[in-house]
Design a protein around this motif. Structure first.
Motif, PDB file in Angstrom:
ATOM      1  N   GLN A   1     -74.586 -38.313 -55.405  1.00 57.27           N
ATOM      2  CA  GLN A   1     -74.595 -36.853 -55.389  1.00 57.27           C
ATOM      3  C   GLN A   1     -73.229 -36.332 -55.829  1.00 57.27           C
ATOM      4  O   GLN A   1     -72.225 -37.038 -55.767  1.00 57.27           O
ATOM      5  CB  GLN A   1     -74.940 -36.330 -54.010  1.00 57.27           C
ATOM      6  N   GLY A   2     -73.239 -35.093 -56.294  1.00 50.43           N
ATOM      7  CA  GLY A   2     -72.005 -34.473 -56.746  1.00 50.43           C
ATOM      8  C   GLY A   2     -71.807 -34.510 -58.242  1.00 50.43           C
ATOM      9  O   GLY A   2     -70.883 -33.883 -58.761  1.00 50.43           O
ATOM     10  N   LEU A   3     -72.677 -35.231 -58.981  1.00 50.46           N
ATOM     11  CA  LEU A   3     -72.578 -35.297 -60.435  1.00 50.46           C
ATOM     12  C   LEU A   3     -73.294 -34.112 -61.069  1.00 50.46           C
ATOM     13  O   LEU A   3     -74.187 -33.500 -60.467  1.00 50.46           O
ATOM     14  CB  LEU A   3     -73.193 -36.595 -60.951  1.00 50.46           C
ATOM     15  N   ASN A   4     -72.926 -33.812 -62.313  1.00 45.92           N
ATOM     16  CA  ASN A   4     -73.562 -32.709 -63.029  1.00 45.92           C
ATOM     17  C   ASN A   4     -74.981 -33.028 -63.490  1.00 45.92           C
ATOM     18  O   ASN A   4     -75.717 -32.124 -63.877  1.00 45.92           O
ATOM     19  CB  ASN A   4     -72.703 -32.311 -64.233  1.00 45.92           C
ATOM     20  N   ALA A   5     -75.353 -34.286 -63.472  1.00 51.78           N
ATOM     21  CA  ALA A   5     -76.722 -34.716 -63.771  1.00 51.78           C
ATOM     22  C   ALA A   5     -76.965 -35.999 -62.991  1.00 51.78           C
ATOM     23  O   ALA A   5     -76.030 -36.751 -62.708  1.00 51.78           O
ATOM     24  CB  ALA A   5     -76.920 -34.945 -65.269  1.00 51.78           C
ATOM     25  N   PRO A   6     -78.224 -36.274 -62.617  1.00 45.24           N
ATOM     26  CA  PRO A   6     -78.471 -37.413 -61.721  1.00 45.24           C
ATOM     27  C   PRO A   6     -78.374 -38.775 -62.399  1.00 45.24           C
ATOM     28  O   PRO A   6     -79.036 -39.045 -63.400  1.00 45.24           O
ATOM     29  CB  PRO A   6     -79.896 -37.158 -61.209  1.00 45.24           C
ATOM     30  N   VAL A   7     -77.512 -39.610 -61.838  1.00 44.55           N
ATOM     31  CA  VAL A   7     -77.406 -41.023 -62.202  1.00 44.55           C
ATOM     32  C   VAL A   7     -77.419 -41.782 -60.889  1.00 44.55           C
ATOM     33  O   VAL A   7     -76.605 -41.501 -60.004  1.00 44.55           O
ATOM     34  CB  VAL A   7     -76.111 -41.319 -62.978  1.00 44.55           C
ATOM     35  N   ASN A   8     -78.338 -42.735 -60.749  1.00 42.08           N
ATOM     36  CA  ASN A   8     -78.452 -43.454 -59.487  1.00 42.08           C
ATOM     37  C   ASN A   8     -78.334 -44.954 -59.677  1.00 42.08           C
ATOM     38  O   ASN A   8     -78.722 -45.514 -60.705  1.00 42.08           O
ATOM     39  CB  ASN A   8     -79.754 -43.090 -58.779  1.00 42.08           C
ATOM     40  N   ASP A   9     -77.803 -45.570 -58.631  1.00 41.84           N
ATOM     41  CA  ASP A   9     -77.442 -46.985 -58.653  1.00 41.84           C
ATOM     42  C   ASP A   9     -78.386 -47.790 -57.775  1.00 41.84           C
ATOM     43  O   ASP A   9     -78.653 -47.415 -56.630  1.00 41.84           O
ATOM     44  CB  ASP A   9     -75.997 -47.122 -58.142  1.00 41.84           C
ATOM     45  N   LEU A  10     -78.867 -48.890 -58.312  1.00 45.21           N
ATOM     46  CA  LEU A  10     -79.738 -49.801 -57.570  1.00 45.21           C
ATOM     47  C   LEU A  10     -78.931 -50.933 -56.943  1.00 45.21           C
ATOM     48  O   LEU A  10     -77.847 -51.266 -57.409  1.00 45.21           O
ATOM     49  CB  LEU A  10     -80.764 -50.431 -58.518  1.00 45.21           C
ATOM     50  N   SER A  11     -79.480 -51.533 -55.923  1.00 43.55           N
ATOM     51  CA  SER A  11     -78.974 -52.821 -55.453  1.00 43.55           C
ATOM     52  C   SER A  11     -79.473 -53.894 -56.407  1.00 43.55           C
ATOM     53  O   SER A  11     -80.594 -53.817 -56.920  1.00 43.55           O
ATOM     54  CB  SER A  11     -79.488 -53.103 -54.044  1.00 43.55           C
ATOM     55  N   ARG A  12     -78.656 -54.912 -56.623  1.00 46.58           N
ATOM     56  CA  ARG A  12     -79.103 -55.992 -57.507  1.00 46.58           C
ATOM     57  C   ARG A  12     -80.235 -56.816 -56.892  1.00 46.58           C
ATOM     58  O   ARG A  12     -80.874 -57.595 -57.585  1.00 46.58           O
ATOM     59  CB  ARG A  12     -77.905 -56.876 -57.884  1.00 46.58           C
TER      60      ARG A  12
ATOM     61  N   ILE B   1     -85.173 -32.109 -61.505  1.00 42.26           N
ATOM     62  CA  ILE B   1     -85.946 -30.873 -61.407  1.00 42.26           C
ATOM     63  C   ILE B   1     -85.205 -29.852 -60.560  1.00 42.26           C
ATOM     64  O   ILE B   1     -85.121 -28.667 -60.911  1.00 42.26           O
ATOM     65  CB  ILE B   1     -87.337 -31.165 -60.825  1.00 42.26           C
ATOM     66  N   ASP B   2     -84.629 -30.326 -59.458  1.00 39.51           N
ATOM     67  CA  ASP B   2     -83.873 -29.430 -58.580  1.00 39.51           C
ATOM     68  C   ASP B   2     -82.658 -28.855 -59.303  1.00 39.51           C
ATOM     69  O   ASP B   2     -82.344 -27.664 -59.162  1.00 39.51           O
ATOM     70  CB  ASP B   2     -83.433 -30.204 -57.340  1.00 39.51           C
ATOM     71  N   ALA B   3     -81.970 -29.677 -60.091  1.00 45.14           N
ATOM     72  CA  ALA B   3     -80.783 -29.208 -60.815  1.00 45.14           C
ATOM     73  C   ALA B   3     -81.159 -28.153 -61.845  1.00 45.14           C
ATOM     74  O   ALA B   3     -80.436 -27.162 -62.038  1.00 45.14           O
ATOM     75  CB  ALA B   3     -80.089 -30.382 -61.491  1.00 45.14           C
ATOM     76  N   LYS B   4     -82.283 -28.336 -62.510  1.00 49.00           N
ATOM     77  CA  LYS B   4     -82.721 -27.361 -63.513  1.00 49.00           C
ATOM     78  C   LYS B   4     -83.112 -26.033 -62.899  1.00 49.00           C
ATOM     79  O   LYS B   4     -83.001 -24.974 -63.519  1.00 49.00           O
ATOM     80  CB  LYS B   4     -83.904 -27.932 -64.319  1.00 49.00           C
ATOM     81  N   ALA B   5     -83.578 -26.094 -61.647  1.00 47.14           N
ATOM     82  CA  ALA B   5     -84.042 -24.869 -60.985  1.00 47.14           C
ATOM     83  C   ALA B   5     -82.885 -23.992 -60.520  1.00 47.14           C
ATOM     84  O   ALA B   5     -83.082 -22.818 -60.194  1.00 47.14           O
ATOM     85  CB  ALA B   5     -84.921 -25.243 -59.780  1.00 47.14           C
ATOM     86  N   LYS B   6     -81.676 -24.556 -60.465  1.00 48.11           N
ATOM     87  CA  LYS B   6     -80.522 -23.798 -59.948  1.00 48.11           C
ATOM     88  C   LYS B   6     -79.861 -22.977 -61.047  1.00 48.11           C
ATOM     89  O   LYS B   6     -79.896 -23.312 -62.191  1.00 48.11           O
ATOM     90  CB  LYS B   6     -79.513 -24.768 -59.309  1.00 48.11           C
TER      91      LYS B   6
END
Length: 330
Positions: free
Chosen positions: A295-306, A325-330
């Motif tokens: 969280q806190g990024l300008n667009a969502p990038v998420n990290d997986l566990s290996r 979708i939430d970011a676009k709605a703001k």
């Protein structure tokens, strides 16, 4: 009651959110991407050598869909991407650096997001957290007013109303009071994606000054700053976990707190306690721990566990789509 992922699937379905999967050479990723495509939840963009990805999909029995596969080494907009990257890095990277870095699937995937060719990215099945997060911080960067990204876990019992958010359990080793306040405010926004009305407890080994120590004072100061940043939030601290969670204990330890005894978002004072806390809840409390969700990024990038399964990748992609979708709605 609808399950959490039932609600999220409804939210993202038919929105055609484009999610990049850089690790197109991993069967778990391909299984997740194929399922998301088949269910109409996400438009996956798979990175890899096209013939190899198509052969792997066919071997797994998933060539019944029209998949978008991009090879970073044969991309017709590469020069445009390179120019955009150099502009973003502004003297911190040479053209030679750009050529090299943009052949890396994580840098390439993040640039697709930055250029608006994708809405989010999920990586980390075969890459480290640093490999995933570093390009996001360099290219997408954090939102205005946020000094750094943080990582939360959704603690969920599917088909029940038991869902909580734990933060930061993944990124910041020892956040200072200002950073901890930002994490608390950011986590409130993340909670709302999961239909959680956030009641935020900043945790400590002390409740409302019951112990005197620099560690407790940091949480007290973070609470004060968070209330200044977002006075509309239901937020309090410093609170011990039992005071935050158990109404009977809250009545004794923090009778005047608007959050004590009913918290559903828990902000840990450092990474060590956050990591320990979520794993105790996962292993002893039998909660599903979903994340880390960045969280806190300008667009969502998420990290997986290996160690992620195809199911884990599928769920994190749905969450990433919901964030987009939430970011676009703001």
């Amino acid at each position: 009651m609808r399950s959490l992922f039932g609600s999220l699937r409804e939210k993202v379905a038919s929105n055609y959110v484009k999610i990049v999967f850089p690790e197109g050479n991993d069967d778990r990723v391909l299984r997740a991407a194929a399922r998301l495509k088949f269910e109409g939840l996400v438009d996956p963009i798979i990175l890899g050598v096209k013939d190899e990805v198509h052969d792997a999909l066919a071997h797994l029995g998933f060539m019944d869909q029209d998949y978008k596969v991009i090879d970073p080494n044969n991309f017709d907009q590469f020069e445009e991407m390179k120019a955009a990257f150099l502009d973003i890095r502004k003297g911190k990277a040479t053209p030679e650096d750009a050529d090299r870095l943009l052949r890396d699937v994580n840098y390439f995937g993040v640039m697709l997001v930055k250029m608006g060719l994708a809405d989010g990215m999920v990586s980390g099945a075969i890459h480290s957290t640093a490999d995933t997060v570093r390009p996001a911080l360099q290219i997408i960067k954090t939102k205005p007013g946020i000094s750094r990204t943080s990582g939360v876990f959704l603690m969920n019992r599917e088909n029940t109303n038991e869902r909580y958010i734990f933060a930061d359990c993944a990124i910041n080793i020892d956040p200072n009071a200002q950073e901890l306040a930002e994490i608390a405010v950011n986590t409130a926004d993340t909670a709302k994606i999961f239909d959680i009305d956030p009641k935020i407890a900043l945790l400590s080994f002390s409740t409302m000054g019951s112990a005197k120590a620099p560690q407790a004072e940091k949480v007290q100061e973070a609470t004060r700053l968070a209330k200044e940043l977002a006075p509309e939030l239901s937020l309090d601290g410093e609170l011990q976990f039992d005071a935050a969670f158990v109404p009977e204990t809250a009545a004794i330890k923090a009778p005047n707190s608007p959050v004590a005894g009913q918290a559903n978002v828990f902000i840990f004072p450092d990474l060590q306690s956050g990591n320990i806390g979520y794993k105790i809840a996962q292993r002893l409390g039998m909660f599903e721990a979903i994340g880390p969700i960045l969280q806190g990024l300008n667009a969502p990038v998420n990290d997986l566990s290996r160690g992620s399964s195809a199911e884990d990748i599928y769920k994190l992609a749905i969450i990433t789509a919901a964030q987009a979708i939430d970011a676009k709605a703001k």
